[in-house]
Design a protein around this motif. Structure first.
Motif, mmCIF file in Angstrom:
data_model
loop_
_atom_site.group_PDB
_atom_site.id
_atom_site.type_symbol
_atom_site.label_atom_id
_atom_site.label_comp_id
_atom_site.label_asym_id
_atom_site.label_seq_id
_atom_site.Cartn_x
_atom_site.Cartn_y
_atom_site.Cartn_z
ATOM 1 N N THR A 43 0.814 -1.215 0.000
ATOM 2 C CA THR A 43 0.000 0.000 0.000
ATOM 3 C C THR A 43 0.846 1.263 0.000
ATOM 4 O O THR A 43 0.348 2.332 -0.350
ATOM 5 C CB THR A 43 -0.920 0.025 1.237
ATOM 6 N N ILE A 44 2.125 1.146 0.387
ATOM 7 C CA ILE A 44 2.973 2.331 0.358
ATOM 8 C C ILE A 44 3.180 2.822 -1.066
ATOM 9 O O ILE A 44 3.470 3.989 -1.309
ATOM 10 C CB ILE A 44 4.333 2.029 1.040
ATOM 11 N N GLU A 45 2.978 1.903 -2.056
ATOM 12 C CA GLU A 45 3.120 2.280 -3.454
ATOM 13 C C GLU A 45 1.862 2.943 -3.991
ATOM 14 O O GLU A 45 1.822 3.391 -5.131
ATOM 15 C CB GLU A 45 3.429 1.033 -4.299
ATOM 16 N N GLY A 46 0.797 2.973 -3.192
ATOM 17 C CA GLY A 46 -0.466 3.523 -3.641
ATOM 18 C C GLY A 46 -1.520 2.431 -3.698
ATOM 19 O O GLY A 46 -1.242 1.238 -3.605
ATOM 20 N N PRO A 47 -2.802 2.809 -3.880
ATOM 21 C CA PRO A 47 -3.889 1.820 -3.841
ATOM 22 C C PRO A 47 -3.909 0.888 -5.050
ATOM 23 O O PRO A 47 -4.464 -0.206 -4.974
ATOM 24 C CB PRO A 47 -5.143 2.694 -3.801
ATOM 25 N N LYS A 55 -19.912 7.139 -7.103
ATOM 26 C CA LYS A 55 -19.326 6.681 -5.845
ATOM 27 C C LYS A 55 -17.811 6.977 -5.851
ATOM 28 O O LYS A 55 -17.124 6.728 -6.839
ATOM 29 C CB LYS A 55 -19.540 5.182 -5.651
ATOM 30 N N LEU A 56 -17.331 7.517 -4.733
ATOM 31 C CA LEU A 56 -15.893 7.788 -4.551
ATOM 32 C C LEU A 56 -15.314 8.453 -5.803
ATOM 33 O O LEU A 56 -14.438 7.921 -6.485
ATOM 34 C CB LEU A 56 -15.133 6.497 -4.237
ATOM 35 N N LEU A 57 -15.827 9.656 -6.085
ATOM 36 C CA LEU A 57 -15.485 10.327 -7.345
ATOM 37 C C LEU A 57 -13.996 10.610 -7.474
ATOM 38 O O LEU A 57 -13.475 10.703 -8.588
ATOM 39 C CB LEU A 57 -16.268 11.639 -7.446
ATOM 40 N N GLY A 58 -13.300 10.728 -6.363
ATOM 41 C CA GLY A 58 -11.874 11.038 -6.450
ATOM 42 C C GLY A 58 -10.982 9.828 -6.527
ATOM 43 O O GLY A 58 -9.754 9.966 -6.683
ATOM 44 N N SER A 109 -7.708 5.745 -1.590
ATOM 45 C CA SER A 109 -7.288 6.440 -2.811
ATOM 46 C C SER A 109 -7.993 7.773 -2.958
ATOM 47 O O SER A 109 -7.381 8.783 -3.311
ATOM 48 C CB SER A 109 -7.570 5.558 -4.028
ATOM 49 N N GLU A 110 -9.317 7.768 -2.668
ATOM 50 C CA GLU A 110 -10.049 9.037 -2.771
ATOM 51 C C GLU A 110 -9.529 10.053 -1.768
ATOM 52 O O GLU A 110 -9.330 11.233 -2.097
ATOM 53 C CB GLU A 110 -11.542 8.798 -2.552
ATOM 54 N N GLU A 111 -9.304 9.585 -0.524
ATOM 55 C CA GLU A 111 -8.775 10.502 0.474
ATOM 56 C C GLU A 111 -7.413 11.033 0.052
ATOM 57 O O GLU A 111 -7.093 12.212 0.246
ATOM 58 C CB GLU A 111 -8.661 9.787 1.833
ATOM 59 N N TYR A 112 -6.606 10.169 -0.528
ATOM 60 C CA TYR A 112 -5.283 10.600 -0.991
ATOM 61 C C TYR A 112 -5.402 11.636 -2.099
ATOM 62 O O TYR A 112 -4.687 12.648 -2.101
ATOM 63 C CB TYR A 112 -4.498 9.383 -1.490
ATOM 64 N N GLN A 113 -6.333 11.377 -3.049
ATOM 65 C CA GLN A 113 -6.519 12.334 -4.139
ATOM 66 C C GLN A 113 -7.034 13.675 -3.616
ATOM 67 O O GLN A 113 -6.605 14.737 -4.060
ATOM 68 C CB GLN A 113 -7.492 11.765 -5.182
ATOM 69 N N VAL A 114 -7.960 13.607 -2.647
ATOM 70 C CA VAL A 114 -8.458 14.861 -2.052
ATOM 71 C C VAL A 114 -7.334 15.599 -1.343
ATOM 72 O O VAL A 114 -7.170 16.822 -1.480
ATOM 73 C CB VAL A 114 -9.613 14.558 -1.071
ATOM 74 N N GLY A 115 -6.518 14.853 -0.581
ATOM 75 C CA GLY A 115 -5.386 15.492 0.095
ATOM 76 C C GLY A 115 -4.385 16.068 -0.887
ATOM 77 O O GLY A 115 -3.846 17.166 -0.670
ATOM 78 N N LEU A 116 -4.160 15.329 -1.993
ATOM 79 C CA LEU A 116 -3.234 15.835 -3.007
ATOM 80 C C LEU A 116 -3.770 17.103 -3.645
ATOM 81 O O LEU A 116 -3.030 18.068 -3.880
ATOM 82 C CB LEU A 116 -3.003 14.748 -4.062
ATOM 83 N N THR A 117 -5.084 17.115 -3.926
ATOM 84 C CA THR A 117 -5.702 18.320 -4.497
ATOM 85 C C THR A 117 -5.599 19.496 -3.535
ATOM 86 O O THR A 117 -5.286 20.630 -3.932
ATOM 87 C CB THR A 117 -7.166 18.042 -4.846
ATOM 88 N N MET A 118 -5.877 19.219 -2.263
ATOM 89 C CA MET A 118 -5.788 20.289 -1.267
ATOM 90 C C MET A 118 -4.345 20.777 -1.123
ATOM 91 O O MET A 118 -4.107 21.988 -0.947
ATOM 92 C CB MET A 118 -6.311 19.799 0.083
ATOM 93 N N ARG A 119 -3.404 19.851 -1.226
ATOM 94 C CA ARG A 119 -1.998 20.256 -1.124
ATOM 95 C C ARG A 119 -1.609 21.146 -2.307
ATOM 96 O O ARG A 119 -0.920 22.152 -2.131
ATOM 97 C CB ARG A 119 -1.113 19.020 -1.071
#
Length: 464
Positions: free
Chosen positions: A53-57, A85-88, A181-191
């Protein structure tokens, strides 16, 4: 067989999970063992995916699809999210052909797999037809179906409840991975957005800093222009007073001396006549000095006040008819308040006047040395002055009444001490006296300003 033997006989059904009254229970046991082995392999596959999982989902999702395909002996395995569902989350689906690589492009899928993908995207959690070889289990997250894990199985007898339980475990692991993955994408977008806002704020801060510097520069120019206006007005007033009063008195004194010379000549008083001739010359020189001062006071100036090196060069230029003056500047020029520049320049002018008039010097060197903690200004000449004598005269002048006569050294000292500095007299290398003026940097607060001293007489006269 005894009862004890019946009790001690091993229960094969309890050991294998297969109950049969015939000797054919072994085939059922073999099928159960195969299902168990497939379940273990599926769990082993998903465990290997979890540590990636460290490589991504995506790595975990690929392991889930591969485990499902192996467990069902499927020609195709499919993992997909329902629309909305889980758009990000990315990827939205993965399809795996037996012996192939995972695909995430609709155009590369065959028709049957594409239709199954459409059904999952439409939100169909389970199939409505029982005769199909497609097996579909929902992916659940917080009690809601967000997609499905499906496989076109190749099992001889079809999937059993234990197979479906394994698929649900795999599907739920995929749901968690997609949510991450969605949370990661949201965090990446926010970053990225935060970085953009930070860059914008940094650019605005630089722009504000530049504008603030420009405003401060404009403010300094306005202050200097105001000071210049006050100084010019005072210069013109002093010039008018010199022209209308002092110069007339000096001219009258010259005329009186000339009359006295004529009378002394008629009386044949040779010594008195010589003294009067000297007095006449001094009077004429005083008139010339007054005219030069009046001309300098009436001169037009630039819109901004000159820095100290330029002021000293201007002072040197005024004394060059009687004195060969050189101005030397050492170090990085430190900007001083304009009143401090003028006080130092006037002190240097007084020292040059003393060198030319009293020390009978022909050459002078003005050195301006900027140091981190102080400003050192020296005026050296090649005259006949003596440093010890000048120190004695300064002590005497301090105790005299303020009548405006013979106070050149005191004027120099007072200008420098008003700035927090001090003066000293030493022997110059070129033969005469070196006047040292030491001013601390930065200047101490609370100094009397030249503008205030210039304006004060005007206010006093207005009060009268």
């Amino acid at each position: 067989m005894t009862a004890e033997a019946e009790v001690s006989r091993p229960d094969l059904a309890a050991l294998t999970g297969v109950r049969s009254g015939k000797g054919s229970y072994y085939r059922a046991y073999v099928r159960s063992d195969e299902r168990l082995q497939r379940a273990v392999r599926a769990m082993d596959t998903i465990s290997r995916g979890v540590v990636r999982t460290i490589e991504g989902p995506r790595g975990l999702l690929e392991q889930v699809v591969a485990a499902a395909a192996a467990h069902l002996d499927a020609e195709w395995a499919l993992l997909a999210l329902a629309d909305g569902k889980l758009l990000g989350a990315r990827p939205r689906f993965l399809a795996l052909e037996q012996g192939g690589v995972p695909l995430d492009d609709d155009a590369e899928l065959p028709g049957s797999v594409h239709r199954e993908l459409g059904a999952i995207r439409a939100g169909l959690a389970v199939r409505s037809r029982d005769d199909s070889r497609w097996v579909r289990v929902p992916m659940m997250l917080d009690g809601q179906a967000i997609g499905c894990l499906a496989g076109f199985h190749g099992l001889a007898a079809g999937p059993e409840p234990g197979d479906l339980a394994v698929l649900r475990i795999l599907a739920n692991q995929a749901a968690v991975a997609l949510h991450t993955s969605e949370e990661y994408q949201v965090g990446l977008t926010m970053r990225r957005r935060a970085q953009q806002l930070y860059d914008q704020a940094t650019a605005q801060a630089r722009d504000l800093e530049n504008r603030t510097s420009e405003l401060h520069a404009a403010e300094r120019r306005l202050v200097l222009a105001s000071q210049r206006e006050l100084v010019d007005a005072e210069r013109h007033r002093i010039a008018r007073e010199l022209h209308d009063s002092v110069t007339q008195y000096v001219l009258s004194a010259g005329m009186a001396v000339e009359v006295a010379r004529g009378e002394a000549e008629a009386l044949a008083q040779g010594s008195i006549q010589e003294r009067l001739r000297v007095a006449k010359g001094l009077t004429q020189e005083a008139v010339d000095q007054l005219r030069r001062a009046i001309y300098a006071l009436h001169r037009a100036h630039s819109d901004t006040l000159s820095p100290l090196p330029d002021l000293l060069r201007e002072v040197a230029e005024h004394h060059r008819p009687q004195l060969d003056v050189q101005v030397r500047v050492c170090g990085t020029v430190t900007v001083l308040p304009s009143d401090a520049d003028h006080e130092i320049a006037r002190a240097v002018g007084e020292a040059l006047f003393n060198a030319a008039l009293h020390a009978r010097a022909s050459r002078a060197v003005v050195r301006l040395s900027y140091r981190p903690d102080r400003l050192l200004v020296t005026v050296a000449d090649d005259g006949v002055g003596d440093p010890a004598e000048l120190g004695r005269r300064l002590r005497l002048e301090r105790g005299r009444p303020t009548d405006g006569r013979h106070r050149g050294l005191v004027n120099i000292e007072s200008r420098i001490t008003d700035l927090g500095g001090a003066i000293a007299f030493r022997r110059a290398r070129i033969g005469g006296v070196r006047v040292e003026m030491r001013v601390p940097l930065p200047l101490p607060p609370g100094r009397p300003a030249v503008i205030e001293r210039l304006v004060e007489p005007l206010e006093t006269e207005a009060a009268r």
